[in-house]
Design a protein around this motif. Sequence first.
Motif, PDB file in Angstrom:
ATOM      1  N   ASP A   1       0.816  -1.215   0.000  1.00  0.00           N
ATOM      2  CA  ASP A   1       0.000   0.000   0.000  1.00  0.00           C
ATOM      3  C   ASP A   1       0.849   1.264   0.000  1.00  0.00           C
ATOM      4  O   ASP A   1       0.541   2.232  -0.690  1.00  0.00           O
ATOM      5  N   THR A   2       1.903   1.262   0.801  1.00  0.00           N
ATOM      6  CA  THR A   2       2.713   2.470   0.956  1.00  0.00           C
ATOM      7  C   THR A   2       4.014   2.090   1.655  1.00  0.00           C
ATOM      8  O   THR A   2       4.268   0.903   1.914  1.00  0.00           O
ATOM      9  N   ILE A   3       4.830   3.082   1.931  1.00  0.00           N
ATOM     10  CA  ILE A   3       6.041   2.848   2.709  1.00  0.00           C
ATOM     11  C   ILE A   3       5.942   3.612   4.029  1.00  0.00           C
ATOM     12  O   ILE A   3       5.100   4.494   4.185  1.00  0.00           O
ATOM     13  N   ALA A   4       6.803   3.229   4.973  1.00  0.00           N
ATOM     14  CA  ALA A   4       6.887   3.930   6.254  1.00  0.00           C
ATOM     15  C   ALA A   4       8.357   4.033   6.623  1.00  0.00           C
ATOM     16  O   ALA A   4       9.194   3.255   6.142  1.00  0.00           O
TER      17      ALA A   4
ATOM     18  N   ASP B   1       1.977   7.777   3.483  1.00  0.00           N
ATOM     19  CA  ASP B   1       0.608   8.095   3.040  1.00  0.00           C
ATOM     20  C   ASP B   1      -0.324   7.874   4.227  1.00  0.00           C
ATOM     21  O   ASP B   1      -0.666   6.733   4.570  1.00  0.00           O
ATOM     22  N   THR B   2      -0.737   8.971   4.831  1.00  0.00           N
ATOM     23  CA  THR B   2      -1.406   8.919   6.141  1.00  0.00           C
ATOM     24  C   THR B   2      -2.778   8.249   6.122  1.00  0.00           C
ATOM     25  O   THR B   2      -3.264   7.814   7.168  1.00  0.00           O
ATOM     26  N   GLN B   3      -3.420   8.156   4.943  1.00  0.00           N
ATOM     27  CA  GLN B   3      -4.773   7.589   4.900  1.00  0.00           C
ATOM     28  C   GLN B   3      -4.805   6.117   5.328  1.00  0.00           C
ATOM     29  O   GLN B   3      -5.850   5.605   5.734  1.00  0.00           O
ATOM     30  N   TYR B   4      -3.675   5.449   5.289  1.00  0.00           N
ATOM     31  CA  TYR B   4      -3.660   4.024   5.622  1.00  0.00           C
ATOM     32  C   TYR B   4      -3.625   3.755   7.121  1.00  0.00           C
ATOM     33  O   TYR B   4      -3.781   2.611   7.543  1.00  0.00           O
TER      34      TYR B   4
ATOM     35  N   VAL C   1       0.595  -5.615  15.452  1.00  0.00           N
ATOM     36  CA  VAL C   1       0.676  -4.220  15.883  1.00  0.00           C
ATOM     37  C   VAL C   1       0.533  -4.151  17.404  1.00  0.00           C
ATOM     38  O   VAL C   1      -0.400  -4.723  17.975  1.00  0.00           O
ATOM     39  N   THR C   2       1.457  -3.470  18.059  1.00  0.00           N
ATOM     40  CA  THR C   2       1.397  -3.354  19.524  1.00  0.00           C
ATOM     41  C   THR C   2       0.877  -2.004  19.985  1.00  0.00           C
ATOM     42  O   THR C   2       0.430  -1.864  21.125  1.00  0.00           O
ATOM     43  N   ASP C   3       0.915  -0.993  19.113  1.00  0.00           N
ATOM     44  CA  ASP C   3       0.449   0.342  19.500  1.00  0.00           C
ATOM     45  C   ASP C   3       0.205   1.169  18.250  1.00  0.00           C
ATOM     46  O   ASP C   3       0.893   0.982  17.232  1.00  0.00           O
TER      47      ASP C   3
ATOM     48  N   THR D   1      -0.219  11.072  15.060  1.00  0.00           N
ATOM     49  CA  THR D   1       1.087  11.221  14.393  1.00  0.00           C
ATOM     50  C   THR D   1       1.265  10.243  13.241  1.00  0.00           C
ATOM     51  O   THR D   1       2.320  10.220  12.599  1.00  0.00           O
ATOM     52  N   ASN D   2       0.240   9.419  12.988  1.00  0.00           N
ATOM     53  CA  ASN D   2       0.297   8.416  11.920  1.00  0.00           C
ATOM     54  C   ASN D   2       1.453   7.440  12.121  1.00  0.00           C
ATOM     55  O   ASN D   2       2.154   7.064  11.173  1.00  0.00           O
ATOM     56  N   GLU D   3       1.625   7.031  13.380  1.00  0.00           N
ATOM     57  CA  GLU D   3       2.679   6.091  13.721  1.00  0.00           C
ATOM     58  C   GLU D   3       2.086   4.820  14.332  1.00  0.00           C
ATOM     59  O   GLU D   3       1.009   4.852  14.922  1.00  0.00           O
ATOM     60  N   PHE D   4       2.817   3.728  14.199  1.00  0.00           N
ATOM     61  CA  PHE D   4       2.423   2.483  14.844  1.00  0.00           C
ATOM     62  C   PHE D   4       3.684   1.718  15.227  1.00  0.00           C
ATOM     63  O   PHE D   4       4.781   1.993  14.708  1.00  0.00           O
ATOM     64  N   SER D   5       3.534   0.770  16.132  1.00  0.00           N
ATOM     65  CA  SER D   5       4.686   0.019  16.633  1.00  0.00           C
ATOM     66  C   SER D   5       4.444  -1.480  16.543  1.00  0.00           C
ATOM     67  O   SER D   5       3.309  -1.957  16.548  1.00  0.00           O
TER      68      SER D   5
END
Length: 238
Positions: free
Chosen positions: A112-115, A135-138, A157-159, A164-168
Amino acid sequence: MFTGLIEHIGTVSDYSPLDSSESGGGGVSITIADCAPILVDVHLGDSISVNGVCLTVTEFDSEKTHFKVGVAPETLRRTNLGDLKNGSPVNLERAVTSDVRLGGHVVQGHVDTIANITKKVPDGNAITFTFQLRDTQYITYIVEKGFISIDGTSLTVTDVNYSTNEFSIMLISYSQGKVILAKKALGDSVNIEVDLTGKLIEKQIEISLESQIATEGSALVKLIEKIIDKKLESYKLK
């Protein structure tokens, strides 16, 4: 279709931005070496996930130790494959067969996108990685304890930080030697494929709502009319 369980780490032996050969297709091609263990039952035209991207095998060497794939312009726009160079390690997984256990989750290989990696913090014998989407929409498809594919690796996904459009995620000790993520540094990019389930649910809801709104007398239209009538009645009483 793939499982997100990486089978092997290969090495880019040739990145060609303009491969005019028949197997290169006149565009970008990537040749990946050091991957004989997974090529035993692979044929020309088969799919292999390269860093989470489903690509078609177009050529083998005579001893079947390396293979070539072509990369379309849309794939280069969506993924980080354009950043690869000779010597880059890549995650590899063959497409699933009917007798494969689904130990990860259903991964299409359609990135879908990169991070980018914003945090890399040791936690006991594990490593917690935090990523920020380009791409923040994802971010709406990413949920805590949900699945996500990172460079083709199925992870949990843990968080999630929606502001901020972040995940861990947490990379356990066993996986650190099996995938390329452990070797990546802050600022490096990864390919992201969100869980297909969320996208399917959203599309079904969208289609259903559009259909009901367009249909006179549907349950949704009646509900909207009822709400409007109540609002108008309340204004009259005032």
